[in-house]
Design a protein around this motif. Sequence first.
Motif, PDB file in Angstrom:
ATOM      1  N   VAL A 130       4.949   1.387   8.066  1.00  9.74           N
ATOM      2  CA  VAL A 130       4.435   0.416   9.031  1.00  9.74           C
ATOM      3  C   VAL A 130       4.934   0.825  10.414  1.00  9.74           C
ATOM      4  O   VAL A 130       6.112   1.147  10.580  1.00  9.74           O
TER       5      VAL A 130
ATOM      6  N   ASP B  44      -3.809   2.084  13.077  1.00 12.60           N
ATOM      7  CA  ASP B  44      -4.077   2.132  11.632  1.00 12.60           C
ATOM      8  C   ASP B  44      -2.831   1.857  10.790  1.00 12.60           C
ATOM      9  O   ASP B  44      -2.936   1.468   9.629  1.00 12.60           O
ATOM     10  N   LEU B  45      -1.639   2.105  11.352  1.00 12.32           N
ATOM     11  CA  LEU B  45      -0.414   1.803  10.599  1.00 12.32           C
ATOM     12  C   LEU B  45       0.177   0.452  10.997  1.00 12.32           C
ATOM     13  O   LEU B  45       1.276   0.092  10.574  1.00 12.32           O
ATOM     14  N   GLY B  46      -0.551  -0.289  11.834  1.00 12.46           N
ATOM     15  CA  GLY B  46      -0.091  -1.615  12.238  1.00 12.46           C
ATOM     16  C   GLY B  46      -0.267  -2.628  11.115  1.00 12.46           C
ATOM     17  O   GLY B  46      -0.593  -2.274   9.975  1.00 12.46           O
ATOM     18  N   VAL B  47      -0.077  -3.885  11.431  1.00 10.07           N
ATOM     19  CA  VAL B  47      -0.172  -4.918  10.394  1.00 10.07           C
ATOM     20  C   VAL B  47      -1.549  -5.583  10.446  1.00 10.07           C
ATOM     21  O   VAL B  47      -2.349  -5.442   9.523  1.00 10.07           O
TER      22      VAL B  47
ATOM     23  N   ASP C  65       0.807  -1.227   0.000  1.00 11.21           N
ATOM     24  CA  ASP C  65       0.000   0.000   0.000  1.00 11.21           C
ATOM     25  C   ASP C  65       0.838   1.274   0.000  1.00 11.21           C
ATOM     26  O   ASP C  65       0.295   2.374   0.025  1.00 11.21           O
TER      27      ASP C  65
ATOM     28  N   THR D  40      -4.019  -4.757  12.270  1.00 10.30           N
ATOM     29  CA  THR D  40      -5.072  -3.761  12.526  1.00 10.30           C
ATOM     30  C   THR D  40      -5.075  -2.662  11.463  1.00 10.30           C
ATOM     31  O   THR D  40      -5.719  -1.634  11.632  1.00 10.30           O
ATOM     32  N   ARG D  41      -4.342  -2.884  10.385  1.00 10.77           N
ATOM     33  CA  ARG D  41      -4.096  -1.834   9.390  1.00 10.77           C
ATOM     34  C   ARG D  41      -5.397  -1.295   8.794  1.00 10.77           C
ATOM     35  O   ARG D  41      -6.302  -2.050   8.423  1.00 10.77           O
ATOM     36  N   ASN D  42      -5.433   0.041   8.672  1.00  8.63           N
ATOM     37  CA  ASN D  42      -6.633   0.672   8.119  1.00  8.63           C
ATOM     38  C   ASN D  42      -6.213   1.952   7.398  1.00  8.63           C
ATOM     39  O   ASN D  42      -6.378   3.059   7.908  1.00  8.63           O
TER      40      ASN D  42
ATOM     41  N   THR E  72       4.509  -0.955  14.108  1.00 12.63           N
ATOM     42  CA  THR E  72       3.897  -2.091  14.792  1.00 12.63           C
ATOM     43  C   THR E  72       4.798  -2.542  15.932  1.00 12.63           C
ATOM     44  O   THR E  72       5.985  -2.189  15.964  1.00 12.63           O
TER      45      THR E  72
END
Length: 200
Positions: A135, A185-188, A131, A190-192, A137
């Motif tokens: 990241v 939102d920038l996690g893996v 994307d 939990t990404r959004n 995390t």
Amino acid sequence: VVAAGVWSARLLDPIGFDALMRPKKRQLFVFKHPRLKGLLEVKELNEYGALPLTVLPKAGIFVKAELTEGSIWLGCADELGRAFGLEDDPQPEEDYYTNNIYHVLVKYLPCFEDVRPVNMWAGQYAINSFDGLPVVTSEAGMIYVGAASGSGIMKCDALGRIVAALHAGEEEVELYGGRRFRVADLGVTTRNVERETFII
Ligand SMILES: Cc1cc2nc3c(=O)[nH]c(=O)nc-3n(C[C@H](O)[C@H](O)[C@H](O)COP(=O)(O)OP(=O)(O)OC[C@H]3O[C@@H](n4cnc5c(N)ncnc54)[C@H](O)[C@@H]3O)c2cc1C
């Protein structure tokens, strides 16, 4: 906190943690030539009276007037044909300018005809091809921030705040300008995020 840029995988691969990016060389070329004066003196496009950052429609080439030194900077995002791979000391390739970029460039900006770079350098993007966004995390007491995909300078203030919030166990963070951002939102898992479409 692991924030080792393109070197992150060298640290994290051995412990089985995916840095979610791959390094790819990117180069910048600098030009100073009387024939390019017209690009440094463009009227009515902006308050500086110079060519704004301009992305050519083909080949990922972009040019920018650097007024502090009266030069034109040029970069090119070569995707297909440019290998992924970590390089500790990536070198610019004049041949890449002469035999590739040049032929497209002069079609759009004929003033570059026979003008050669006076300076050049190379680095590497840490590219998240999924994307195009960084990241942030954490796992087992470690925080990883990386995969900036070529805009890590622009995003460094926001990323620093997000990492600090993650470390402090906060779910939300205030970014510069007062905007609230959900840390996960920038996690893996939990990404959004939306895909970044403006990468040069
Ligand atoms: C040609 C080019 C042009 C660019 N232009 C722009 C731009 O216009 N705007 C923009 O926003 N971004 C731009 N970028 C991207 C930007 O430079 C990166 O996104 C940003 O530098 C990434 O920051 P970072 O801190 O994640 O990694 P880095 O800046 O690479 O920092 C990582 C650091 O970790 C260190 N390190 C490595 N291994 C270890 C270890 N084992 N222990 C301790 N330290 C270690 C490295 O020495 C390095 O100093 C450009 C990149 C290139 C190559």
